[in-house]
Design a protein around this motif. Structure first.
Motif, PDB file in Angstrom:
ATOM      1  N   MET A   1       0.845  -1.204   0.000  1.00  0.00           N
ATOM      2  CA  MET A   1       0.000   0.000   0.000  1.00  0.00           C
ATOM      3  C   MET A   1       0.878   1.251   0.000  1.00  0.00           C
ATOM      4  N   LYS A   2       0.553   2.210  -0.894  1.00  0.00           N
ATOM      5  CA  LYS A   2       1.321   3.460  -0.924  1.00  0.00           C
ATOM      6  C   LYS A   2       0.684   4.492   0.016  1.00  0.00           C
ATOM      7  N   PHE A   3       1.558   5.291   0.636  1.00  0.00           N
ATOM      8  CA  PHE A   3       1.118   6.417   1.473  1.00  0.00           C
ATOM      9  C   PHE A   3       1.414   7.717   0.740  1.00  0.00           C
ATOM     10  N   PHE A   4       0.384   8.508   0.470  1.00  0.00           N
ATOM     11  CA  PHE A   4       0.579   9.866  -0.038  1.00  0.00           C
ATOM     12  C   PHE A   4       0.159  10.832   1.068  1.00  0.00           C
ATOM     13  N   ILE A   5       0.799  11.998   1.092  1.00  0.00           N
ATOM     14  CA  ILE A   5       0.352  13.018   2.038  1.00  0.00           C
ATOM     15  C   ILE A   5      -0.483  14.036   1.270  1.00  0.00           C
ATOM     16  N   ASP A   6      -1.567  14.475   1.913  1.00  0.00           N
ATOM     17  CA  ASP A   6      -2.565  15.334   1.265  1.00  0.00           C
ATOM     18  C   ASP A   6      -2.384  16.765   1.769  1.00  0.00           C
ATOM     19  N   THR A   7      -1.444  17.485   1.186  1.00  0.00           N
ATOM     20  CA  THR A   7      -1.146  18.837   1.655  1.00  0.00           C
ATOM     21  C   THR A   7      -0.240  19.551   0.659  1.00  0.00           C
ATOM     22  N   ALA A   8      -0.192  20.867   0.778  1.00  0.00           N
ATOM     23  CA  ALA A   8       0.794  21.649   0.019  1.00  0.00           C
ATOM     24  C   ALA A   8       1.790  22.287   0.978  1.00  0.00           C
ATOM     25  N   ASN A   9       1.779  21.826   2.244  1.00  0.00           N
ATOM     26  CA  ASN A   9       2.676  22.383   3.265  1.00  0.00           C
ATOM     27  C   ASN A   9       4.039  21.661   3.219  1.00  0.00           C
ATOM     28  N   LEU A  10       5.089  22.425   2.933  1.00  0.00           N
ATOM     29  CA  LEU A  10       6.406  21.802   2.719  1.00  0.00           C
ATOM     30  C   LEU A  10       6.963  21.156   3.989  1.00  0.00           C
ATOM     31  N   ASP A  11       6.710  21.771   5.147  1.00  0.00           N
ATOM     32  CA  ASP A  11       7.223  21.190   6.404  1.00  0.00           C
ATOM     33  C   ASP A  11       6.585  19.825   6.661  1.00  0.00           C
ATOM     34  N   ASP A  12       5.275  19.749   6.443  1.00  0.00           N
ATOM     35  CA  ASP A  12       4.577  18.466   6.661  1.00  0.00           C
ATOM     36  C   ASP A  12       5.086  17.411   5.674  1.00  0.00           C
TER      37      ASP A  12
ATOM     38  N   ILE B   1       2.124  28.985  -7.691  1.00  0.00           N
ATOM     39  CA  ILE B   1       1.604  27.612  -7.614  1.00  0.00           C
ATOM     40  C   ILE B   1       2.570  26.645  -8.320  1.00  0.00           C
ATOM     41  N   LEU B   2       3.048  27.043  -9.508  1.00  0.00           N
ATOM     42  CA  LEU B   2       3.999  26.177 -10.233  1.00  0.00           C
ATOM     43  C   LEU B   2       5.281  25.997  -9.417  1.00  0.00           C
ATOM     44  N   GLN B   3       5.718  27.090  -8.772  1.00  0.00           N
ATOM     45  CA  GLN B   3       6.927  27.009  -7.944  1.00  0.00           C
ATOM     46  C   GLN B   3       6.720  26.051  -6.781  1.00  0.00           C
ATOM     47  N   ARG B   4       5.514  26.071  -6.183  1.00  0.00           N
ATOM     48  CA  ARG B   4       5.254  25.165  -5.060  1.00  0.00           C
ATOM     49  C   ARG B   4       5.320  23.701  -5.529  1.00  0.00           C
ATOM     50  N   TYR B   5       4.794  23.431  -6.732  1.00  0.00           N
ATOM     51  CA  TYR B   5       4.912  22.057  -7.257  1.00  0.00           C
ATOM     52  C   TYR B   5       6.381  21.661  -7.410  1.00  0.00           C
ATOM     53  N   LYS B   6       7.193  22.618  -7.917  1.00  0.00           N
ATOM     54  CA  LYS B   6       8.632  22.334  -8.066  1.00  0.00           C
ATOM     55  C   LYS B   6       9.243  22.026  -6.704  1.00  0.00           C
ATOM     56  N   ASP B   7       8.909  22.841  -5.706  1.00  0.00           N
ATOM     57  CA  ASP B   7       9.473  22.653  -4.369  1.00  0.00           C
ATOM     58  C   ASP B   7       9.068  21.285  -3.796  1.00  0.00           C
ATOM     59  N   ILE B   8       7.841  20.883  -4.039  1.00  0.00           N
ATOM     60  CA  ILE B   8       7.378  19.576  -3.551  1.00  0.00           C
ATOM     61  C   ILE B   8       8.157  18.459  -4.263  1.00  0.00           C
ATOM     62  N   CYS B   9       8.322  18.616  -5.582  1.00  0.00           N
ATOM     63  CA  CYS B   9       9.067  17.595  -6.344  1.00  0.00           C
ATOM     64  C   CYS B   9      10.507  17.475  -5.863  1.00  0.00           C
ATOM     65  N   ASP B  10      11.060  18.571  -5.344  1.00  0.00           N
ATOM     66  CA  ASP B  10      12.440  18.519  -4.839  1.00  0.00           C
ATOM     67  C   ASP B  10      12.543  17.702  -3.550  1.00  0.00           C
ATOM     68  N   ILE B  11      11.425  17.539  -2.845  1.00  0.00           N
ATOM     69  CA  ILE B  11      11.464  16.786  -1.577  1.00  0.00           C
ATOM     70  C   ILE B  11      11.236  15.290  -1.807  1.00  0.00           C
ATOM     71  N   VAL B  12      10.203  14.959  -2.581  1.00  0.00           N
ATOM     72  CA  VAL B  12       9.776  13.546  -2.647  1.00  0.00           C
ATOM     73  C   VAL B  12      10.331  12.836  -3.885  1.00  0.00           C
TER      74      VAL B  12
ATOM     75  N   ASN C   1      -4.590  20.062  -3.931  1.00  0.00           N
ATOM     76  CA  ASN C   1      -5.744  20.537  -4.690  1.00  0.00           C
ATOM     77  C   ASN C   1      -5.796  22.054  -4.511  1.00  0.00           C
ATOM     78  N   PRO C   2      -6.619  22.763  -5.259  1.00  0.00           N
ATOM     79  CA  PRO C   2      -6.627  24.229  -5.150  1.00  0.00           C
ATOM     80  C   PRO C   2      -6.957  24.715  -3.736  1.00  0.00           C
ATOM     81  N   SER C   3      -7.782  23.978  -3.003  1.00  0.00           N
ATOM     82  CA  SER C   3      -8.111  24.393  -1.632  1.00  0.00           C
ATOM     83  C   SER C   3      -6.891  24.279  -0.731  1.00  0.00           C
ATOM     84  N   LEU C   4      -6.104  23.211  -0.911  1.00  0.00           N
ATOM     85  CA  LEU C   4      -4.907  23.021  -0.081  1.00  0.00           C
ATOM     86  C   LEU C   4      -3.852  24.086  -0.402  1.00  0.00           C
ATOM     87  N   MET C   5      -3.760  24.489  -1.684  1.00  0.00           N
ATOM     88  CA  MET C   5      -2.837  25.578  -2.057  1.00  0.00           C
ATOM     89  C   MET C   5      -3.287  26.873  -1.383  1.00  0.00           C
ATOM     90  N   ALA C   6      -4.585  27.144  -1.457  1.00  0.00           N
ATOM     91  CA  ALA C   6      -5.114  28.381  -0.864  1.00  0.00           C
ATOM     92  C   ALA C   6      -4.880  28.399   0.636  1.00  0.00           C
TER      93      ALA C   6
END
Ligand code: E4P
Length: 218
Positions: A1-12, A43-54, A28-33
């Motif tokens: 089973m895969k675990f995904f985290i449901d957030t746009a918070n980089l610390d979490d 928003i695009l930068q946040r996706y890049k930052d997330i990709c740099d972590i995982v 999702n757009p609500s989590l970004m907001a």
């Protein structure tokens, strides 16, 4: 089973990644907001930052609702990083966009799935993931976990390759029951993942082990 985290918070995201059990991220757009991230570039930068972590599997959701625009937006999101999975809502143009993006080798996650018919349609279109929302069904007095059971049965019948990504997972029992049923993935907030650590007998047992060690090694 895969675990995904449901957030746009980089610390979490970093905390879950550091635990060594994280397989991906859904946003999702609500989590970004919620994180105060507005405007396309941010928003695009946040996706890049997330990709740099995982390591993989970062769901990035389109805002467009019309086929051509969804396709263009999906390609733009996919170009950010190979880890991106384009998240597309379960609407008619969305199904067409999933088919077209899949044909181009771009992974998709069909979101806002609330019944088995929608799940079948998204799988037929070639979605890599489908996201049935458990908690939001529970919110309207409909058992979300029954939907997961139904989709697992259907996908097994036809050996669909689409993975069942249980979303809107609100607490530990949702996660454990998804595992019992056989969902391929769960996505949930950090507190649900770390909540799995907790048991009072673990705490009291460890306290006694350490106290007994201390007594014998003074
Ligand atoms: C994930 O892809 C969904 O957007 C998310 O799990 C929805 O969760 P919620 O119903 O708690 O907002």
């Amino acid at each position: 089973m895969k675990f995904f985290i449901d957030t746009a918070n980089l610390d979490d995201i970093q905390e879950a990644y550091d635990l060594g059990v994280l397989d991906g991220v859904t946003t999702n757009p609500s989590l970004m907001a919620k994180e105060g991230i507005t405007g396309e570039q941010n928003i695009l930068q946040r996706y890049k930052d997330i990709c740099d972590i995982v390591d993989d599997n970062v769901s990035a959701e389109v805002i467009s609702t019309e086929y051509e625009a969804m396709l263009a937006e999906g390609k733009k999101l996919a170009a950010i990083d190979d880890k991106i999975v384009v998240k597309i809502p379960m609407i008619k143009d969305g199904v067409k966009a999933i088919k077209a993006l899949t044909d181009e080798g771009i992974r998709t996650n069909c979101t806002l799935i609330f019944n088995a018919g929608q799940a079948i349609l998204a799988a037929k279109a070639g979605a890599s993931y489908i996201s049935p929302f458990i908690g939001r069904l529970d919110d309207i007095c409909t058992d979300g976990l029954t939907l997961i059971e139904q989709i697992v049965q259907i996908f097994d019948n036809y050996e669909f390759e689409t993975e069942i990504l249980a979303a809107s997972v609100r607490h530990n029992m949702h996660l454990i029951q998804c595992a019992e049923i056989g969902a391929d993935v769960v996505t949930c907030p950090l507190n649900v993942i770390t909540g799995l650590l907790k048991h009072p007998l673990t705490d009291s047992g460890l306290e006694k082990f350490l106290a007994d060690y201390k007594k014998g090694n003074q």
